[in-house]
Design an enzyme around this catalytic site. Structure first.
Site, PDB file in Angstrom:
ATOM      1  CG  HIS A 135       0.172  -0.015   2.647  1.00  0.00           C
ATOM      2  ND1 HIS A 135      -0.579   1.591   2.843  1.00  0.00           N
ATOM      3  CD2 HIS A 135       0.214  -0.860   3.245  1.00  0.00           C
ATOM      4  CE1 HIS A 135       0.167   1.186   4.620  1.00  0.00           C
ATOM      5  NE2 HIS A 135       0.297  -0.151   4.517  1.00  0.00           N
TER       6      HIS A 135
ATOM      7  CG  ASP B 219       2.564   0.566   7.439  1.00  0.00           C
ATOM      8  OD1 ASP B 219       1.623   0.239   7.118  1.00  0.00           O
ATOM      9  OD2 ASP B 219       1.601   1.083   8.703  1.00  0.00           O
TER      10      ASP B 219
ATOM     11  CD  GLU C  85      -3.041  -1.347   4.925  1.00  0.00           C
ATOM     12  OE1 GLU C  85      -3.191  -2.493   5.868  1.00  0.00           O
ATOM     13  OE2 GLU C  85      -2.769  -0.749   5.109  1.00  0.00           O
ATOM     14  CD  GLU C  86      -1.766   2.100   7.321  1.00  0.00           C
ATOM     15  OE1 GLU C  86      -2.347   1.564   7.969  1.00  0.00           O
ATOM     16  OE2 GLU C  86      -0.704   2.243   7.140  1.00  0.00           O
TER      17      GLU C  86
ATOM     18  CG  ASP D 252       1.810  -3.801   4.989  1.00  0.00           C
ATOM     19  OD1 ASP D 252       2.338  -2.288   4.969  1.00  0.00           O
ATOM     20  OD2 ASP D 252       0.800  -3.411   5.604  1.00  0.00           O
TER      21      ASP D 252
ATOM     22  CG  HIS E  56      -0.400   2.947  12.246  1.00  0.00           C
ATOM     23  ND1 HIS E  56      -1.250   2.408  12.373  1.00  0.00           N
ATOM     24  CD2 HIS E  56       0.057   2.735  10.946  1.00  0.00           C
ATOM     25  CE1 HIS E  56      -1.584   1.247  11.299  1.00  0.00           C
ATOM     26  NE2 HIS E  56      -1.028   1.805  10.561  1.00  0.00           N
TER      27      HIS E  56
HETATM   28  N1  BES Z   1       0.802  -2.495   7.777  1.00  0.00           N
HETATM   29  C1  BES Z   1      -0.295  -2.715   8.839  1.00  0.00           C
HETATM   30  C2  BES Z   1      -0.641  -4.358   9.184  1.00  0.00           C
HETATM   31  C3  BES Z   1       0.823  -4.957  10.472  1.00  0.00           C
HETATM   32  C4  BES Z   1       0.613  -4.081  11.214  1.00  0.00           C
HETATM   33  C5  BES Z   1       0.920  -6.180  10.223  1.00  0.00           C
HETATM   34  C6  BES Z   1       1.776  -4.397  12.428  1.00  0.00           C
HETATM   35  C7  BES Z   1       1.431  -6.416  10.902  1.00  0.00           C
HETATM   36  C8  BES Z   1       2.280  -5.738  12.080  1.00  0.00           C
HETATM   37  C9  BES Z   1      -1.851  -2.722   8.453  1.00  0.00           C
HETATM   38  O1  BES Z   1      -1.084  -0.850   7.502  1.00  0.00           O
HETATM   39  C10 BES Z   1      -2.198  -1.627   9.120  1.00  0.00           C
HETATM   40  O2  BES Z   1      -2.284  -0.775   9.885  1.00  0.00           O
HETATM   41  N2  BES Z   1      -3.627  -2.301   9.231  1.00  0.00           N
HETATM   42  C11 BES Z   1      -4.805  -2.232  10.121  1.00  0.00           C
HETATM   43  C12 BES Z   1      -5.740  -2.992   9.370  1.00  0.00           C
HETATM   44  C13 BES Z   1      -6.433  -2.956   8.561  1.00  0.00           C
HETATM   45  C14 BES Z   1      -7.656  -3.607   7.873  1.00  0.00           C
HETATM   46  C15 BES Z   1      -6.326  -1.247   8.706  1.00  0.00           C
HETATM   47  C16 BES Z   1      -4.122  -2.993  11.464  1.00  0.00           C
HETATM   48  O3  BES Z   1      -3.089  -3.807  11.564  1.00  0.00           O
HETATM   49  O4  BES Z   1      -4.941  -1.783  12.526  1.00  0.00           O
HETATM   50 ZN    ZN Z   2      -0.310   0.420   8.592  1.00  0.00          ZN
END
Ligand code: BES
Ligand code: ZN
Length: 481
Positions: free
Chosen positions: A201, A218, A252-253, A280, A361
């Site tokens: 993303h 990220d 994605e976020e 990612d 984040h």
């Molecule tokens: N890169 C993250 C996913 C992630 C974070 C994987 C930490 C493993 C460890 C992704 O950008 C993200 O923030 N995903 C969200 C969920 C998504 C459905 C919005 C999350 O993990 O909270």
């Molecule tokens: Zn993220």
């Protein structure tokens, strides 16, 4: 009989317990999390069903709190369900595969090693910093959209530099975000209608105001990783036989919005995707091993193949690195969008879950946290290995026959008979391919002994591919008159 009594007793017991607390709600979550919560707070949660990595639970808000506290920077750790039935049907949802299956095998040492040697860690570093320098790539803000426009231009320039006339790049406009995604297509020379796709993303986010969201790990790291993989394939003059697409998603976020819309469109157009791999977060070296394959919301045969690739190409020598497995606990990135549409997806991740970059984040998710792109380079290598070995020609070439004494597979009267009873392996699938490498018949999770009717196949030579749990598979040539 015993079972029925026990079952009705459990149901009765559950009704009594649940009736006491009206705040309780149904949810699905990782089986492992559910079991740990149950051990720590037995009064606050009940596990109603388990399937695969998932569990259906009925829990109190305080159990949810307890879980949330352990999930670090991650989302809530469970998915709310409005009823028992909804929860049960979501874990029982069988995902039917929309694509034909392909033979996973390793035959392209020469091309892969040529490409691996051309890889530049500096390019990955430069690209991460270039993306970080937007300040934010939040999906509703101008720099987010600008980063997509600029990435399209960068990918186009890269294709032009290597004189690729088989490449096109487009912006994909979405319904639920103003930011477009970017898609590069390298049209397959032999099977243009069969796709292998890698993605990551492009957007970023921050919990301290979305104007300061550098998103270096990220997920600038993932975009830089797949970009360098593709550049080296161009430099090595790799011509794919299947169509390759690389995707940089918007939004994605905020809940997999960009990839969700794209995966839905591909699925409703019945696009035949042989495999999908998500990149990612690739540049934070937080665990004992280098690459962690996320084993939930992914396909175990594809994960097994990625392990085979790393065993083959990365176990020793100049490109050595190690791998392990981990769980994300729910659909935490864009691979889940493809998985949910029934496609084979995988997600190699930078660390064991929980040991990943703690700065994501936040305004501190900058390249300086890692200071080098060495870690991301390993993922770029895996990306090249995956693309070359899946986008290649694979018809009869490179397929080895098995000996009759080892596995009992034979045809008689337009029927294929097989019997693996005397062997230890668990059979994942039996797929029959024509000589062009197209899957004609696929049976998932077959019994150890059985038969498949071949009456509908026209006469000719076919390959029977038997895939066993994780790494081993066998091929056998059959002739239909
Ligand atoms: N890169 C993250 C996913 C992630 C974070 C994987 C930490 C493993 C460890 C992704 O950008 C993200 O923030 N995903 C969200 C969920 C998504 C459905 C919005 C999350 O993990 O909270
Ligand atoms: Zn993220």
């Amino acid at each position: 009989m015993k079972k029925i009594i026990l079952l009705s007793f459990t149901i009765l017991l559950n009704i009594c317990v649940f009736a006491q607390d009206t705040d309780r709600f149904y949810a699905t979550m990782a089986r492992q999390d559910a079991r740990e919560l149950k051990a720590d707070a037995p009064d606050q949660i009940d596990i109603l069903a388990e399937k695969g990595y998932e569990a259906v639970v009925f829990m109190s808000p305080s159990a949810a709190e307890l879980l949330h506290g352990r999930i670090l920077v991650h989302g809530p750790g469970y998915i709310f369900k409005s009823s028992y039935d909804e929860a049960i049907s979501s874990i029982n949802k069988t995902i039917t595969t929309t694509s034909s299956r392909m033979v996973f095998n390793i035959t392209e040492d020469e091309k892969v090693n040529e490409a691996l040697a051309l890889m530049s860690v500096q390019n990955i570093e430069d690209h991460i910093i270039e993306l970080e320098n937007y300040g934010t790539r939040y999906h509703t803000l101008a720099p987010g959209t600008q980063s997509a426009i600029d990435l399209k231009a960068k990918w186009e320039a890269m294709a032009a530099l290597y004189g690729r006339t088989d490449v096109s790049v487009r912006l994909y406009n979405h319904n639920n975000t103003p930011m477009p995604s970017v898609i590069m297509t390298i049209t397959g020379a032999q099977f243009p209608d069969e796709f292998v796709i890698v993605g990551g993303h492009l957007d970023s986010t921050s919990n301290q105001g979305n104007n300061d969201a550098p998103g270096a790990d990220d997920d600038a790291s993932g975009i830089a990783t797949i970009t360098e993989a593709i550049r080296t394939l161009f430099e090595a003059d790799f011509v794919p036989q299947r169509t390759i697409e690389i995707m940089a998603y918007a939004a994605e976020e905020i809940g997999l919005v960009g990839s969700g819309e794209i995966a839905q469109e591909y699925s409703s157009n019945n696009v035949n995707i042989s495999a999908y791999v998500q990149f990612d977060m690739t540049n934070y070296n937080g665990s004992a091993n280098d690459v962690y394959l996320i084993t939930d919301f992914t396909n175990s045969s594809l994960n097994g193949f990625l392990m085979q690739l790393m065993d083959h190409y990365n176990a020793s020598g100049a490109h050595q690195f190690t791998y392990g497995t981990s769980l994300c606990n729910y659909g935490c990135s864009d691979h889940a969008s493809w998985h949910n549409e029934g496609y084979m997806a995988a997600f190699p991740f930078e660390a064991s879950f929980g040991q990943h970059n703690p700065n994501i984040h936040t305004p501190n998710d900058t390249f300086s946290i890692s200071g080098t792109a060495d870690h991301a380079l390993k993922f770029a290598k895996l990306c090249v290995e995956f693309l070359v070995e899946t986008a290649k020609h694979n018809g009869l070439i490179g397929v080895s026959e098995v000996s009759e004494e080892l596995y009992d597979i034979y045809t008689s009267n337009n029927t294929l008979y097989y019997n693996f009873d005397q062997y230890d392996a668990t059979i994942d699938s039996i797929v029959i391919y024509d000589i062009a490498g197209r899957a004609i018949v696929a049976v998932d999770d077959p019994e150890n002994e059985g038969n498949i009717s071949l009456g509908h196949l026209s006469s000719g030579i076919y390959i029977v591919n038997v895939q066993t749990t994780y790494t081993e598979f066998v091929n056998k040539k059959i002739k239909i008159d």
